[in-house]
Scaffold this motif. Structure first.
Motif, PDB file in Angstrom:
ATOM      1  N   VAL A   1      -1.236   7.333   3.138  1.00  0.00           N
ATOM      2  CA  VAL A   1      -0.353   6.461   2.024  1.00  0.00           C
ATOM      3  C   VAL A   1      -1.076   6.001   1.007  1.00  0.00           C
ATOM      4  N   ILE A   2      -0.679   6.451  -0.090  1.00  0.00           N
ATOM      5  CA  ILE A   2      -1.350   5.802  -1.583  1.00  0.00           C
ATOM      6  C   ILE A   2      -0.438   4.912  -1.888  1.00  0.00           C
ATOM      7  N   TYR A   3      -0.969   3.657  -2.385  1.00  0.00           N
ATOM      8  CA  TYR A   3      -0.188   2.526  -2.760  1.00  0.00           C
ATOM      9  C   TYR A   3      -0.622   2.173  -4.258  1.00  0.00           C
ATOM     10  N   GLY A   4       0.100   2.063  -5.242  1.00  0.00           N
ATOM     11  CA  GLY A   4      -0.032   1.764  -6.527  1.00  0.00           C
ATOM     12  C   GLY A   4       1.189   1.584  -7.504  1.00  0.00           C
ATOM     13  N   ILE A   5       0.744   2.065  -8.859  1.00  0.00           N
ATOM     14  CA  ILE A   5       1.746   1.960  -9.989  1.00  0.00           C
ATOM     15  C   ILE A   5       1.857   3.364 -10.511  1.00  0.00           C
ATOM     16  N   LYS A   6       3.113   3.881 -10.580  1.00  0.00           N
ATOM     17  CA  LYS A   6       3.385   5.259 -11.072  1.00  0.00           C
ATOM     18  C   LYS A   6       2.531   5.532 -12.357  1.00  0.00           C
ATOM     19  N   ASN A   7       2.452   4.448 -13.362  1.00  0.00           N
ATOM     20  CA  ASN A   7       1.978   5.031 -14.407  1.00  0.00           C
ATOM     21  C   ASN A   7       0.528   4.874 -14.726  1.00  0.00           C
ATOM     22  N   CYS A   8      -0.118   4.299 -13.546  1.00  0.00           N
ATOM     23  CA  CYS A   8      -1.458   3.962 -13.821  1.00  0.00           C
ATOM     24  C   CYS A   8      -2.342   5.280 -13.980  1.00  0.00           C
ATOM     25  N   ASP A   9      -3.294   5.451 -14.818  1.00  0.00           N
ATOM     26  CA  ASP A   9      -3.963   6.476 -15.064  1.00  0.00           C
ATOM     27  C   ASP A   9      -4.772   6.920 -13.913  1.00  0.00           C
ATOM     28  N   THR A  10      -5.591   5.847 -13.431  1.00  0.00           N
ATOM     29  CA  THR A  10      -6.490   6.005 -12.180  1.00  0.00           C
ATOM     30  C   THR A  10      -5.349   6.562 -10.969  1.00  0.00           C
ATOM     31  N   MET A  11      -4.232   6.081 -11.050  1.00  0.00           N
ATOM     32  CA  MET A  11      -3.324   6.563  -9.757  1.00  0.00           C
ATOM     33  C   MET A  11      -3.174   7.990  -9.906  1.00  0.00           C
ATOM     34  N   LYS A  12      -2.842   8.503 -11.262  1.00  0.00           N
ATOM     35  CA  LYS A  12      -2.366   9.742 -11.551  1.00  0.00           C
ATOM     36  C   LYS A  12      -3.410  10.895 -11.142  1.00  0.00           C
TER      37      LYS A  12
ATOM     38  N   TRP B   1      -3.982  -9.551 -15.021  1.00  0.00           N
ATOM     39  CA  TRP B   1      -4.869 -10.799 -14.557  1.00  0.00           C
ATOM     40  C   TRP B   1      -5.191 -11.846 -15.823  1.00  0.00           C
ATOM     41  N   ARG B   2      -5.623 -11.208 -16.756  1.00  0.00           N
ATOM     42  CA  ARG B   2      -6.117 -12.016 -17.889  1.00  0.00           C
ATOM     43  C   ARG B   2      -4.787 -12.748 -18.527  1.00  0.00           C
ATOM     44  N   ALA B   3      -3.584 -12.395 -18.334  1.00  0.00           N
ATOM     45  CA  ALA B   3      -2.460 -13.002 -19.020  1.00  0.00           C
ATOM     46  C   ALA B   3      -2.067 -14.000 -17.924  1.00  0.00           C
ATOM     47  N   LEU B   4      -2.487 -14.275 -16.923  1.00  0.00           N
ATOM     48  CA  LEU B   4      -2.208 -15.319 -15.887  1.00  0.00           C
ATOM     49  C   LEU B   4      -2.615 -16.610 -16.299  1.00  0.00           C
TER      50      LEU B   4
ATOM     51  N   ALA C   1      -3.075 -17.653  -0.566  1.00  0.00           N
ATOM     52  CA  ALA C   1      -2.738 -17.607  -2.016  1.00  0.00           C
ATOM     53  C   ALA C   1      -3.003 -16.301  -2.693  1.00  0.00           C
ATOM     54  N   ALA C   2      -3.909 -15.468  -2.229  1.00  0.00           N
ATOM     55  CA  ALA C   2      -4.102 -14.167  -2.631  1.00  0.00           C
ATOM     56  C   ALA C   2      -2.564 -13.407  -2.707  1.00  0.00           C
ATOM     57  N   LEU C   3      -2.360 -13.408  -1.320  1.00  0.00           N
ATOM     58  CA  LEU C   3      -1.082 -12.705  -1.015  1.00  0.00           C
ATOM     59  C   LEU C   3       0.260 -13.264  -1.590  1.00  0.00           C
ATOM     60  N   THR C   4       0.359 -14.440  -2.139  1.00  0.00           N
ATOM     61  CA  THR C   4       1.519 -14.667  -3.005  1.00  0.00           C
ATOM     62  C   THR C   4       1.389 -14.115  -4.028  1.00  0.00           C
ATOM     63  N   LEU C   5       0.113 -14.215  -4.579  1.00  0.00           N
ATOM     64  CA  LEU C   5      -0.352 -13.873  -6.074  1.00  0.00           C
ATOM     65  C   LEU C   5       0.032 -12.404  -6.055  1.00  0.00           C
ATOM     66  N   MET C   6      -0.031 -11.549  -5.253  1.00  0.00           N
ATOM     67  CA  MET C   6      -0.067 -10.448  -5.274  1.00  0.00           C
ATOM     68  C   MET C   6       1.546  -9.889  -5.023  1.00  0.00           C
ATOM     69  N   GLN C   7       2.100 -10.669  -4.526  1.00  0.00           N
ATOM     70  CA  GLN C   7       3.515 -10.440  -4.418  1.00  0.00           C
ATOM     71  C   GLN C   7       4.341 -10.691  -5.668  1.00  0.00           C
ATOM     72  N   GLN C   8       4.006 -11.761  -6.284  1.00  0.00           N
ATOM     73  CA  GLN C   8       4.445 -12.073  -7.451  1.00  0.00           C
ATOM     74  C   GLN C   8       4.136 -11.154  -8.721  1.00  0.00           C
ATOM     75  N   HIS C   9       2.917 -10.741  -8.672  1.00  0.00           N
ATOM     76  CA  HIS C   9       2.227  -9.907  -9.750  1.00  0.00           C
ATOM     77  C   HIS C   9       1.664  -8.843  -9.133  1.00  0.00           C
ATOM     78  N   PRO C  10       2.597  -7.771  -8.633  1.00  0.00           N
ATOM     79  CA  PRO C  10       1.920  -6.448  -8.012  1.00  0.00           C
ATOM     80  C   PRO C  10       0.733  -5.696  -9.086  1.00  0.00           C
TER      81      PRO C  10
ATOM     82  N   VAL D   1      -1.619  -6.810 -10.269  1.00  0.00           N
ATOM     83  CA  VAL D   1      -3.132  -7.482 -10.024  1.00  0.00           C
ATOM     84  C   VAL D   1      -3.553  -6.859  -9.020  1.00  0.00           C
ATOM     85  N   ILE D   2      -2.727  -6.021  -8.110  1.00  0.00           N
ATOM     86  CA  ILE D   2      -3.414  -5.489  -6.870  1.00  0.00           C
ATOM     87  C   ILE D   2      -4.451  -4.279  -7.458  1.00  0.00           C
ATOM     88  N   LYS D   3      -5.633  -4.292  -6.929  1.00  0.00           N
ATOM     89  CA  LYS D   3      -6.442  -3.117  -7.383  1.00  0.00           C
ATOM     90  C   LYS D   3      -5.904  -1.869  -6.881  1.00  0.00           C
ATOM     91  N   ARG D   4      -6.161  -0.885  -7.655  1.00  0.00           N
ATOM     92  CA  ARG D   4      -5.462   0.505  -7.158  1.00  0.00           C
ATOM     93  C   ARG D   4      -6.327   1.542  -7.567  1.00  0.00           C
TER      94      ARG D   4
END
Length: 116
Positions: free
Chosen positions: A5-16, A64-67, A79-88, A90-93
């Motif tokens: 399973v690969i987790y990430g965000i569709k439009n991310c260049d690294t994910m592509k 991250w920089r905008a937080l 605290a990390a889990l809460t942040l990742m849930q609120q701002h997906p 920020v999860i490295k991908r």
């Protein structure tokens, strides 16, 4: 056949790049988009246990920089889990999972070893 399973965000260049490589390999791959499918808390807990929560947070990205500084003060895994849930974003991908093993980031050679 190996299943990953690969987790990430569709439009991310690294994910592509990662998804393109995985499609060429003899491996069954499921894509989980954080923005569409949500953040799988149980998977993040497993990944944090293996990799450490510090590695899962991308401190180089624009999200991250905008937080505000108050949200960047990550003192523990919860605290990390809460942040990742609120701002997906920020999860490295990409985060790649095979069973109870995890690989973070994209490296073609490591993907070959990890998935096959």
């Amino acid at each position: 056949m190996t299943s990953c399973v690969i987790y990430g965000i569709k439009n991310c260049d690294t994910m592509k790049k990662a998804r393109s490589l995985l499609e060429q390999m003899p491996v069954k791959v499921k894509f989980h988009d954080y923005r569409v499918d949500g953040v799988p808390v149980d998977v993040l807990r497993q990944a944090m246990a293996v990799l450490g929560y510090e590695k899962l947070i991308n401190q180089r990205g624009t999200t991250w920089r905008a937080l505000p500084d108050s949200e960047k003060n990550i003192v523990d895994a919860e605290a990390a889990l809460t942040l990742m849930q609120q701002h997906p974003a920020v999860i490295k991908r990409p985060l790649l999972q095979r069973g109870d093993q995890f690989l973070l980031g994209f490296d073609a050679g490591l993907y070959q070893q990890f998935c096959l």
